[in-house]
Design a protein around this motif. Structure first.
Motif: not given
Length: 547
Positions: A97-125
């Motif tokens: 299962x390990x490769x699957x765990x890493x793929x899922x966590x990496x996808x969530x990592x990218x999603x987290x960066x996108x969501x936080x950046x999008x919201x910060x952009x709306x509040x900051x800019x």
């Protein structure tokens, strides 16, 4: 902003790889058993020695459909199928299962960066504001421009005489007055980069972090709607197409990751229609349609027997703790009629024996280890469950003091910054499921993983300073800001923040006290809540000066 978050967080998925607990393993088991069933492999569905996934949580047998299935909505069917499918593919190609765990966590990592950046952009800019000559709205800390005197011979002195230059001014109330400067930007970005709550959540494969990041994304669009609101005499400002799509997708992810999301979204819909009914089409498309499609689809799948719904007993955590505490501390107060009504549902003696003040899971027989059958899920019927509330009310009336104690013992940690988490986010980084039950992840930077998890735990235990690492500080501060908004009569701002209050209700009804992952949405948007409060205060102060 996205680049800063991506680089600042990059060490997490590259050195820790993934973080998870028991839930995703149960989801993988459900999917794999269902897949085996679909492909014709016989498995025990019920029997003396069988122990299927529906018995782990557990799910009452009267809820099971007549046609056997192994898929449940306990952890949301969408995530169960997604996680289970990815892990099945991983096992097919790598026998692990390990490769699957890493793929899922990496996808969530990218999603987290996108969501936080999008919201910060709306509040900051404030990106919805148009670019006009001489005004750069992507730097709202400068505000609208006006001509003021400046001394060109001494630019280090800033704006002074003689000469003129553009300088920020107050504006007319619709421009980004008092917008965020470097300090607020720095503090919020540092929170996301350094706070263990955010850092560990980027790769933690539990439903709450995914819901929290999608909630952050939706919260940014909600702020855009708040700032573009217009009164009756003004022209309606339509929500930008990209923001409409963002709100739809954020709601879809929220609904896919947490069952209680539809309560949050419906509340937002009602509040929006009451306060901003002229843009009702946007709210219906972005909020109502995802609820109808996703939540309605799950209901239909449940009624057709394709999946098994979660047991309603999961939402009765407070009641179970009250009954169990009274059965343990004052069993003589329980009326005989209540004993007879609850007997087909729960074994009172086992409830008393299994009672733990901070966790309702043992009382409702959840889990595999040392499973005590206090909840009679194998034999209870729907007619028996209809009498549960009556029995609970009789027991609570007989000893209300103990019942109140049970409620406070179960949820006080969510509102007390001095209380250490019952389960903190570092648990998922260094759980036995990661360090012992993986194939090769457990060998990847194992000492580093241990030191990071222990370091975060030790920092969180430091008095006062360690509070910033725990969600209950942000819950309490959010409550105080909400109270201040009520006192100051900032009703429209309060409407935007009311879903946070509903999330606190979810915390109270959750099975465990001070379970940190339930506080993630409130903690993640806290900086933006403070920024909004500060901007509103600045605006009120300027309006007072004008008057």
């Amino acid at each position: 902003i996205a680049l800063i978050l991506f680089i600042g967080w990059l060490w997490v998925p590259t050195t820790l790889l993934s973080a998870f607990g028991a839930d995703i393993r149960s989801q993988a088991r459900e999917f794999s058993w269902a897949w085996n069933q679909w492909t014709g492999l016989d498995q025990p569905y019920i029997g003396f020695f069988s122990f299927v996934p529906m018995d782990i949580y557990p799910t009452a047998h009267y809820i099971w459909p007549s046609n056997p299935t192994y898929l449940t909505d306990q952890h949301n069917i969408v995530l169960t199928v997604l996680y289970g499918a990815v892990l099945s593919v991983s096992r097919y190609f790598t026998d692990s299962n390990d490769v699957g765990f890493v793929v899922l966590s990496s996808a969530q990592f990218l999603f987290a960066a996108f969501c936080c950046a999008a919201t910060a952009n709306r509040f900051f800019n404030l990106p919805w504001l148009p670019r006009r000559a001489g005004i750069d709205f992507t730097h709202p800390e400068r505000g609208p421009m006006a001509l003021v005197m400046i001394d060109f011979a001494h630019p280090e002195r800033g704006y002074a005489s003689p000469g003129f230059a553009a300088r920020a001014c107050a504006g007319n109330g619709r421009l980004p007055e008092g917008a965020s400067g470097w300090f607020s930007r720095l503090v919020i970005i540092l929170f996301f980069l350094c706070c263990p709550l955010a850092v560990f959540s980027t790769i933690s494969l539990t439903k709450s972090p995914l819901f929290a990041f999608s909630f952050v994304w939706a919260f940014g669009v909600w702020y855009e709607l708040f700032r573009t609101w217009r009164g009756k005499g003004d022209k309606v400002v339509r929500l930008r197409r990209r923001s409409l799509i963002a709100l739809i997708l954020a709601c879809v992810v929220m609904l896919a990751s947490a069952k209680y999301a539809w309560y949050i979204i419906v509340l937002q819909l009602i509040l929006a229609l009451l306060s901003d009914h002229r843009r009702w089409k946007a709210y219906v498309v972005a909020l109502l349609l995802p609820v109808i499609v996703l939540h309605g689809g799950v209901v239909m799948l449940t009624r057709t027997g394709a999946i098994i719904s979660g047991d309603p007993i999961e939402s009765h955590g407070v009641q179970l703790q009250q009954i169990a505490r009274i059965a343990k501390r004052n069993p003589g107060s329980i009326p005989q009629s209540a004993r007879e009504e609850i007997a087909p549902i729960f074994n009172l003696d086992q409830m008393a024996d299994a009672y733990q003040p901070q966790d309702a899971d043992p009382v409702k027989s959840s889990g595999i280890q040392s499973k005590k059958v206090s909840y009679r899920w194998r034999s209870v019927t729907q007619e028996d469950m209809a009498r549960f509330n009556s029995a609970w009310w009789q027991i609570v009336k007989a000893d209300p003091v103990t019942a109140i104690d049970a409620l406070l013992a179960k949820c006080f940690g969510y509102f007390n910054p001095m209380d250490q988490p019952y389960v903190s986010m570092d648990y998922y980084v260094n759980s036995d499921y990661v360090t012992d039950q993986t194939t090769w992840i457990k060998y990847w930077c194992s000492e580093w993983r241990q030191s990071i998890a222990e370091g975060a735990k030790q920092f969180g235990e430091i008095p006062v300073l360690g509070w910033v690492a725990h969600g209950n500080l942000y819950v309490m501060m959010t409550l105080l800001i909400g109270a201040a908004e009520v006192v100051l009569r900032r009703w429209r701002t309060l409407v935007m923040h009311l879903p946070l209050l509903l999330l606190m209700g979810v915390m109270i009804t959750a099975p465990a006290n001070n379970f940190e992952r339930h506080m993630l949405p409130v903690a993640f948007v806290f900086g933006f809540v403070v920024l909004t409060f500060w901007r509103e205060s600045q605006r009120a102060r300027r309006n007072a000066d004008i008057r």
